[in-house]
Enzyme design. Structure first.
Site, PDB file in Angstrom:
ATOM      1  N   GLY A  16       0.815  -1.209   0.000  1.00 21.22           N
ATOM      2  CA  GLY A  16       0.000   0.000   0.000  1.00 21.22           C
ATOM      3  C   GLY A  16       0.849   1.259   0.000  1.00 21.22           C
ATOM      4  O   GLY A  16       2.075   1.211   0.137  1.00 21.22           O
ATOM      5  N   TYR A 158     -16.368   2.099   6.527  1.00 24.03           N
ATOM      6  CA  TYR A 158     -14.933   2.105   6.764  1.00 24.03           C
ATOM      7  C   TYR A 158     -14.636   2.639   8.168  1.00 24.03           C
ATOM      8  O   TYR A 158     -13.854   2.051   8.919  1.00 24.03           O
ATOM      9  CB  TYR A 158     -14.223   2.958   5.709  1.00 24.03           C
ATOM     10  CG  TYR A 158     -12.725   3.047   5.907  1.00 24.03           C
ATOM     11  CD1 TYR A 158     -11.887   2.036   5.437  1.00 24.03           C
ATOM     12  CD2 TYR A 158     -12.149   4.131   6.563  1.00 24.03           C
ATOM     13  CE1 TYR A 158     -10.506   2.104   5.629  1.00 24.03           C
ATOM     14  CE2 TYR A 158     -10.777   4.214   6.760  1.00 24.03           C
ATOM     15  CZ  TYR A 158      -9.964   3.206   6.288  1.00 24.03           C
ATOM     16  OH  TYR A 158      -8.608   3.272   6.484  1.00 24.03           O
ATOM     17  N   LYS A 162     -13.159   0.399  11.218  1.00 19.44           N
ATOM     18  CA  LYS A 162     -11.833   0.793  11.699  1.00 19.44           C
ATOM     19  C   LYS A 162     -11.862   1.003  13.214  1.00 19.44           C
ATOM     20  O   LYS A 162     -10.929   0.627  13.933  1.00 19.44           O
ATOM     21  CB  LYS A 162     -11.367   2.077  11.004  1.00 19.44           C
ATOM     22  CG  LYS A 162     -10.482   1.861   9.794  1.00 19.44           C
ATOM     23  CD  LYS A 162      -9.136   1.263  10.163  1.00 19.44           C
ATOM     24  CE  LYS A 162      -8.254   1.070   8.957  1.00 19.44           C
ATOM     25  NZ  LYS A 162      -6.990   0.384   9.300  1.00 19.44           N
TER      26      LYS A 162
END
Length: 553
Positions: A16, A158, A162
């Site tokens: 990433g 998300y 998270k």
């Protein structure tokens, strides 16, 4: 440092954006050998990586790659076997609206990592979280601190997942000797990002970055990617220090920023300006954008089954673009010893230089002038009608409107209107010149003669516009006379018919109908050139040549 060959760390999601910078930093610091884990079957290095630290480390055995999906428990256990530290950075793209995907990776995947760490006696786990875990999508945050609670309801999947993953990591601290902490980097930017800057440039090229949502004064914390990597290393070193330092650092979350808050739209402008694109200038009130977004969402609910694409802008994104989002890194400084190693302006400079291939200059060279620009002579007229210089366009519109109200509406002839303009201008200039340097305490700046002179640049642009128009017309006549381009003949005939219609109009009709249409039509055609040309190709007889559709002379 010890024998690096016997000490391994694992970086999940290691291919990433932020993870690549962390891997490079870990290799350079030479504390651990680095195991890179990601979902791809094999690692494919870019040229700069092959020649750099990563390529050398892979060849020497100080780094290795393993294919791993955090959702697969057996793969996670194999990847964690024998490592001393895990940097858990794997996460789906936050822009993807898929709750099942986010939950499976951010929650179940994190559970798998924690289980592997506790069973295999991994010593330290650093989890890459996000400031979005404390954001509800409605209210801004100024100088946010870690004690802020999670909101009752997050604004997307998300954020909520998270937050769940982060809570699991903090709760796992101390299990079987495992020390954990969470890093919350704010708005990361820098070289190698395949989302933020490319998306910004794409929007600028499409003419969507002319607008500021809100008053443009909302403050943000942006964080250069190398500082984020450095924060992870600081966290690991603090956890490894032992004693009071480890105890104070473990089981906590930390906001990471550049410690240099900046206005959100100024940051956007600096990147766009650095790459040669126009800064956003036109301010749109938030409530207006909210009305538009809610209307578009309603239309999407009705037309989704007919193929309408899901709108990109949502109420929470409008809030993100217009609210304050700043966070304090005091706790990270106090307990982890974190300080940014790259200042914001230096980070911006490096970022802009790394995206030189996306600059406006490169784009224009590749694309060439648009058909609308060629039609308008690619000079000052094109700049005005294609909105390339927003200030110039609005100034021109204001002047034309004033002329229309004062001279066209009363019914004056063109000659009378022009003479009246010159009379008013002369009277104004005469009085202005006679005024003293100061009047009632106010300084009066005199207009210099140079303001009325045509510069070399303006004369060249005007001449080039005329020559370009003439050459374009001559070329078109040449092609038409050959009899090989029926499409061009059709377009020329249509254009002449339009000019004939305009010529028969009164001055009032010209100002009220033609000019407003010109300011809109040319701009739309330049932005949607391919779609409009494709439409004409679909509706016109198939015998017509496509040559002129594809030409850009």
């Amino acid at each position: 440092m010890g024998d690096v060959d016997d000490r391994w760390c694992l970086v999940t999601g290691g291919r990433g954006f932020v993870a690549r910078h962390l891997v490079d930093m870990l290799i350079r610091y030479d504390i651990y050998s680095v195991r890179i884990a990601d979902v791809a079957p094999v690692i494919e290095l870019e040229t700069y990586e092959e020649k750099g630290n990563l390529g050398q480390a892979l060849r020497s055995g100080h780094a290795e790659y393993v294919s791993m999906d955090v959702r697969n428990k057996s793969q996670v256990f194999r990847a964690c076997d024998g490592v001393e530290v895990v940097f858990h950075m794997a996460a789906p793209d936050s822009s993807i609206d898929n709750h099942q995907l986010h939950y499976s990776v951010n929650v179940h995947g994190t559970k798998n990592i924690i289980d592997a760490c506790t069973v295999l006696h991994v010593k330290r786990l650093i989890f890459t979280s996000s400031p979005c875990v404390v954001f509800d999508g409605k209210r801004g945050i100024i100088d946010g601190y870690e004690a802020m609670p999670y909101p009752a309801k997050h604004y997307n999947s998300y954020s909520s997942t998270k937050a769940e993953g982060e809570a699991l990591v903090i709760k796992a601290n101390g299990i079987n000797g495992l020390l954990t902490c969470c890093i919350r980097p704010s708005s990361v930017f820098g070289p190698g990002d395949k989302s933020f800057v490319p998306s910004l440039v794409s929007a600028a090229r499409a003419g969507k970055m002319k607008f500021i949502i809100g008053n443009g004064k909302n403050m943000y914390d942006f964080t250069y990617v190398e500082n984020v990597a450095h924060a992870h290393v600081c966290a690991e070193r603090a956890l490894a220090s032992g004693g009071t330092v480890s105890k104070r650092a473990a089981g906590e979350a930390y906001f990471i920023t550049n410690m240099e808050p900046i206005r959100f739209w100024e940051f956007m402008s600096l990147i766009l300006d650095g790459l040669g694109y126009e800064r956003p200038k036109i301010k749109i009130p938030v409530f207006v954008m909210m009305l538009i977004v809610h209307l578009v969402q309603r239309l999407y609910q009705i037309l989704a089954s007919y193929g309408m694409e899901e709108p990109q802008l949502t109420p929470s994104r409008i809030t993100l673009l217009s609210c304050n989002r700043t966070f304090s890194s005091f706790k990270a400084n106090d307990r982890l010893g974190y300080r940014p190693i790259v200042p914001l302006q230096e980070g911006l400079k490096r970022t802009i230089e790394s995206y030189s291939d996306l600059s406006a200059e490169v784009f224009l060279k590749m694309k060439g002038p648009s058909k609308a620009a060629v039609c308008l002579g690619n000079g000052i007229v094109a700049n005005i009608l294609l909105w390339r210089d927003t200030k110039l366009t609005f100034s021109t519109m204001l002047i034309l409107f004033g002329f229309y109200v004062n001279f066209v509406v009363p019914g004056y002839t063109m000659i009378t209107a022009i003479c009246n303009v010159f009379i008013i201008a002369s009277v104004f200039l005469f009085i202005h010149r006679k005024l003293p340097e100061k009047l009632m305490g106010f300084s009066i700046e005199k207009i210099s003669e140079s303001k009325f002179q045509i510069t070399d640049r303006m004369s060249r642009e005007t001449a080039l516009s005329v020559v370009s128009l003439w050459n374009n017309a001559a070329y078109s006549l040449k092609v038409i006379s050959s009899g090989n381009d029926s499409m061009l003949f059709f377009k020329t005939a249509l254009s002449l018919s339009i000019f004939s219609l305009i010529g028969s109009m009164s001055l009032q009709s010209f100002f009220s109908k033609v000019l407003p249409f010109a300011f809109i039509a040319f701009y739309i055609y330049e932005q949607k050139e391919e779609e409009i040309d494709a439409f004409f190709q679909s509706v016109l007889p198939p015998g017509l040549s496509q040559k002129s559709m594809n030409k850009n002379e």
